[in-house]
Design a protein around this motif. Structure first.
Motif, PDB file in Angstrom:
ATOM      1  N   PRO A 175       6.466 -54.231 -22.833  1.00 18.80           N
ATOM      2  CA  PRO A 175       5.602 -53.131 -22.388  1.00 18.80           C
ATOM      3  C   PRO A 175       6.213 -52.309 -21.251  1.00 18.80           C
ATOM      4  O   PRO A 175       6.077 -51.091 -21.219  1.00 18.80           O
ATOM      5  CB  PRO A 175       4.322 -53.845 -21.934  1.00 18.80           C
ATOM      6  N   GLY A 176       6.908 -52.964 -20.330  1.00 17.61           N
ATOM      7  CA  GLY A 176       7.550 -52.236 -19.235  1.00 17.61           C
ATOM      8  C   GLY A 176       8.651 -51.312 -19.711  1.00 17.61           C
ATOM      9  O   GLY A 176       8.783 -50.179 -19.244  1.00 17.61           O
ATOM     10  N   GLN A 177       9.448 -51.793 -20.647  1.00 16.56           N
ATOM     11  CA  GLN A 177      10.510 -50.959 -21.207  1.00 16.56           C
ATOM     12  C   GLN A 177       9.910 -49.798 -21.993  1.00 16.56           C
ATOM     13  O   GLN A 177      10.393 -48.674 -21.905  1.00 16.56           O
ATOM     14  CB  GLN A 177      11.421 -51.790 -22.107  1.00 16.56           C
ATOM     15  N   TRP A 178       8.849 -50.070 -22.782  1.00 15.59           N
ATOM     16  CA  TRP A 178       8.217 -48.997 -23.549  1.00 15.59           C
ATOM     17  C   TRP A 178       7.674 -47.925 -22.611  1.00 15.59           C
ATOM     18  O   TRP A 178       7.790 -46.739 -22.876  1.00 15.59           O
ATOM     19  CB  TRP A 178       7.112 -49.502 -24.474  1.00 15.59           C
ATOM     20  N   SER A 179       7.094 -48.326 -21.497  1.00 15.92           N
ATOM     21  CA  SER A 179       6.557 -47.372 -20.529  1.00 15.92           C
ATOM     22  C   SER A 179       7.646 -46.429 -20.018  1.00 15.92           C
ATOM     23  O   SER A 179       7.429 -45.224 -19.862  1.00 15.92           O
ATOM     24  CB  SER A 179       5.910 -48.128 -19.363  1.00 15.92           C
ATOM     25  N   GLN A 180       8.837 -46.948 -19.766  1.00 19.57           N
ATOM     26  CA  GLN A 180       9.955 -46.115 -19.324  1.00 19.57           C
ATOM     27  C   GLN A 180      10.382 -45.140 -20.421  1.00 19.57           C
ATOM     28  O   GLN A 180      10.651 -43.972 -20.154  1.00 19.57           O
ATOM     29  CB  GLN A 180      11.145 -46.984 -18.927  1.00 19.57           C
ATOM     30  N   VAL A 181      10.443 -45.621 -21.666  1.00 21.09           N
ATOM     31  CA  VAL A 181      10.812 -44.764 -22.798  1.00 21.09           C
ATOM     32  C   VAL A 181       9.768 -43.666 -22.969  1.00 21.09           C
ATOM     33  O   VAL A 181      10.109 -42.490 -23.136  1.00 21.09           O
ATOM     34  CB  VAL A 181      10.966 -45.589 -24.091  1.00 21.09           C
ATOM     35  N   GLU A 182       8.497 -44.043 -22.918  1.00 19.29           N
ATOM     36  CA  GLU A 182       7.415 -43.072 -23.078  1.00 19.29           C
ATOM     37  C   GLU A 182       7.511 -41.978 -22.011  1.00 19.29           C
ATOM     38  O   GLU A 182       7.374 -40.795 -22.311  1.00 19.29           O
ATOM     39  CB  GLU A 182       6.073 -43.783 -22.993  1.00 19.29           C
ATOM     40  N   GLY A 183       7.792 -42.366 -20.773  1.00 22.52           N
ATOM     41  CA  GLY A 183       7.944 -41.380 -19.705  1.00 22.52           C
ATOM     42  C   GLY A 183       9.085 -40.414 -19.970  1.00 22.52           C
ATOM     43  O   GLY A 183       8.957 -39.208 -19.744  1.00 22.52           O
ATOM     44  N   ALA A 184      10.199 -40.921 -20.463  1.00 24.16           N
ATOM     45  CA  ALA A 184      11.341 -40.054 -20.774  1.00 24.16           C
ATOM     46  C   ALA A 184      11.008 -39.111 -21.923  1.00 24.16           C
ATOM     47  O   ALA A 184      11.347 -37.918 -21.881  1.00 24.16           O
ATOM     48  CB  ALA A 184      12.571 -40.891 -21.116  1.00 24.16           C
ATOM     49  N   LEU A 185      10.333 -39.610 -22.956  1.00 20.01           N
ATOM     50  CA  LEU A 185       9.957 -38.761 -24.092  1.00 20.01           C
ATOM     51  C   LEU A 185       8.987 -37.665 -23.662  1.00 20.01           C
ATOM     52  O   LEU A 185       9.124 -36.515 -24.075  1.00 20.01           O
ATOM     53  CB  LEU A 185       9.334 -39.604 -25.206  1.00 20.01           C
ATOM     54  N   VAL A 186       8.032 -38.018 -22.834  1.00 17.97           N
ATOM     55  CA  VAL A 186       7.080 -37.031 -22.314  1.00 17.97           C
ATOM     56  C   VAL A 186       7.830 -35.941 -21.549  1.00 17.97           C
ATOM     57  O   VAL A 186       7.546 -34.758 -21.693  1.00 17.97           O
ATOM     58  CB  VAL A 186       6.020 -37.722 -21.424  1.00 17.97           C
ATOM     59  N   GLY A 187       8.829 -36.327 -20.766  1.00 18.58           N
ATOM     60  CA  GLY A 187       9.624 -35.350 -20.036  1.00 18.58           C
ATOM     61  C   GLY A 187      10.392 -34.420 -20.962  1.00 18.58           C
ATOM     62  O   GLY A 187      10.452 -33.214 -20.734  1.00 18.58           O
ATOM     63  N   HIS A 188      10.955 -34.966 -22.035  1.00 16.07           N
ATOM     64  CA  HIS A 188      11.684 -34.137 -22.999  1.00 16.07           C
ATOM     65  C   HIS A 188      10.757 -33.161 -23.706  1.00 16.07           C
ATOM     66  O   HIS A 188      11.112 -32.003 -23.948  1.00 16.07           O
ATOM     67  CB  HIS A 188      12.374 -34.991 -24.064  1.00 16.07           C
ATOM     68  N   LEU A 189       9.579 -33.646 -24.090  1.00 16.46           N
ATOM     69  CA  LEU A 189       8.663 -32.831 -24.887  1.00 16.46           C
ATOM     70  C   LEU A 189       7.853 -31.852 -24.049  1.00 16.46           C
ATOM     71  O   LEU A 189       7.320 -30.879 -24.583  1.00 16.46           O
ATOM     72  CB  LEU A 189       7.722 -33.743 -25.686  1.00 16.46           C
ATOM     73  N   GLY A 190       7.732 -32.108 -22.761  1.00 19.42           N
ATOM     74  CA  GLY A 190       7.048 -31.170 -21.874  1.00 19.42           C
ATOM     75  C   GLY A 190       5.541 -31.232 -21.923  1.00 19.42           C
ATOM     76  O   GLY A 190       4.866 -30.301 -21.522  1.00 19.42           O
ATOM     77  N   PHE A 191       4.989 -32.317 -22.439  1.00 16.62           N
ATOM     78  CA  PHE A 191       3.546 -32.517 -22.374  1.00 16.62           C
ATOM     79  C   PHE A 191       3.265 -33.985 -22.167  1.00 16.62           C
ATOM     80  O   PHE A 191       4.143 -34.819 -22.263  1.00 16.62           O
ATOM     81  CB  PHE A 191       2.823 -31.971 -23.607  1.00 16.62           C
ATOM     82  N   PHE A 192       2.035 -34.286 -21.851  1.00 13.19           N
ATOM     83  CA  PHE A 192       1.691 -35.666 -21.598  1.00 13.19           C
ATOM     84  C   PHE A 192       0.641 -36.134 -22.585  1.00 13.19           C
ATOM     85  O   PHE A 192      -0.085 -35.311 -23.152  1.00 13.19           O
ATOM     86  CB  PHE A 192       1.201 -35.868 -20.151  1.00 13.19           C
ATOM     87  N   PRO A 193       0.557 -37.437 -22.828  1.00 17.33           N
ATOM     88  CA  PRO A 193      -0.404 -37.947 -23.802  1.00 17.33           C
ATOM     89  C   PRO A 193      -1.829 -37.481 -23.467  1.00 17.33           C
ATOM     90  O   PRO A 193      -2.241 -37.496 -22.322  1.00 17.33           O
ATOM     91  CB  PRO A 193      -0.287 -39.473 -23.660  1.00 17.33           C
ATOM     92  N   GLY A 194      -2.534 -37.042 -24.490  1.00 14.66           N
ATOM     93  CA  GLY A 194      -3.909 -36.586 -24.304  1.00 14.66           C
ATOM     94  C   GLY A 194      -4.014 -35.132 -23.889  1.00 14.66           C
ATOM     95  O   GLY A 194      -5.103 -34.606 -23.738  1.00 14.66           O
ATOM     96  N   SER A 195      -2.883 -34.453 -23.698  1.00 14.43           N
ATOM     97  CA  SER A 195      -2.944 -33.048 -23.277  1.00 14.43           C
ATOM     98  C   SER A 195      -3.285 -32.171 -24.461  1.00 14.43           C
ATOM     99  O   SER A 195      -3.083 -32.537 -25.595  1.00 14.43           O
ATOM    100  CB  SER A 195      -1.604 -32.613 -22.672  1.00 14.43           C
ATOM    101  N   ASP A 196      -3.798 -31.002 -24.157  1.00 11.92           N
ATOM    102  CA  ASP A 196      -4.129 -30.035 -25.205  1.00 11.92           C
ATOM    103  C   ASP A 196      -3.041 -28.979 -25.213  1.00 11.92           C
ATOM    104  O   ASP A 196      -3.102 -28.013 -24.461  1.00 11.92           O
ATOM    105  CB  ASP A 196      -5.501 -29.434 -24.968  1.00 11.92           C
ATOM    106  N   ALA A 197      -2.033 -29.169 -26.058  1.00  9.90           N
ATOM    107  CA  ALA A 197      -0.887 -28.252 -26.089  1.00  9.90           C
ATOM    108  C   ALA A 197      -1.284 -26.867 -26.565  1.00  9.90           C
ATOM    109  O   ALA A 197      -0.575 -25.906 -26.315  1.00  9.90           O
ATOM    110  CB  ALA A 197       0.213 -28.814 -26.980  1.00  9.90           C
ATOM    111  N   THR A 198      -2.420 -26.753 -27.252  1.00 11.65           N
ATOM    112  CA  THR A 198      -2.838 -25.435 -27.753  1.00 11.65           C
ATOM    113  C   THR A 198      -3.565 -24.621 -26.701  1.00 11.65           C
ATOM    114  O   THR A 198      -3.893 -23.468 -26.936  1.00 11.65           O
ATOM    115  CB  THR A 198      -3.740 -25.597 -28.986  1.00 11.65           C
ATOM    116  N   ALA A 199      -3.820 -25.186 -25.540  1.00 15.46           N
ATOM    117  CA  ALA A 199      -4.589 -24.485 -24.504  1.00 15.46           C
ATOM    118  C   ALA A 199      -3.778 -23.424 -23.777  1.00 15.46           C
ATOM    119  O   ALA A 199      -4.311 -22.684 -22.987  1.00 15.46           O
ATOM    120  CB  ALA A 199      -5.138 -25.501 -23.498  1.00 15.46           C
ATOM    121  N   ARG A 200      -2.498 -23.347 -24.018  1.00 15.80           N
ATOM    122  CA  ARG A 200      -1.660 -22.371 -23.303  1.00 15.80           C
ATOM    123  C   ARG A 200      -1.817 -20.986 -23.820  1.00 15.80           C
ATOM    124  O   ARG A 200      -1.999 -20.572 -24.830  1.00 15.80           O
ATOM    125  CB  ARG A 200      -0.199 -22.776 -23.402  1.00 15.80           C
TER     126      ARG A 200
END
Length: 122
Positions: free
Chosen positions: A97-122
């Motif tokens: 779980p700790g390693q996955w958390s680090q991967v998830e953070g890096a992916l969120v940084g690459h994609l420019g949004f965070f889990p649960g965000s509304d990407a269509t709101a822009r």
């Protein structure tokens, strides 16, 4: 068809971006299981030897690499993503779980949004 989950380490024919060849190598499943019709596809990111030149977003797998099914310390290269056919994947192990958390953070940084965000709101 095999079922895979987010955080599974698999062995897949990973495509090269600079040539028309593939090499079997470890990769990390980043989707919530399969995607597409009949869950036939997976999104995976590359896992490579820890000896390679680092890239932004790399996540080291040093301490728990055996539990992930990796013979040597490695790096999850979150910038190298591919869509593969699930039928070509073989499960090797699982990220902690700790390693996955680090991967998830890096992916969120690459994609420019965070889990649960509304990407269509822009």
């Amino acid at each position: 068809m095999r079922a895979f989950e987010q955080g599974d380490v698999v062995r897949v024919p990973f495509p090269y971006t600079d040539r028309n060849t593939r090499q079997h190598r470890p990769a990390l499943v980043v989707t919530h299981g399969g995607i597409g019709q009949a869950a036939a596809f997976l999104w995976v990111v590359m896992i490579t030897s820890a000896e390679n030149r680092p890239w932004p977003g790399d996540v080291p797998l040093v301490e728990d690499h055996e539990a992930a099914g990796l013979p040597v310390p490695s790096v999850v290269r979150t910038a190298k993503i591919a869509t593969i056919e699930a039928r070509h994947a073989d499960r090797l192990g699982l990220l902690s779980p700790g390693q996955w958390s680090q991967v998830e953070g890096a992916l969120v940084g690459h994609l420019g949004f965070f889990p649960g965000s509304d990407a269509t709101a822009r």
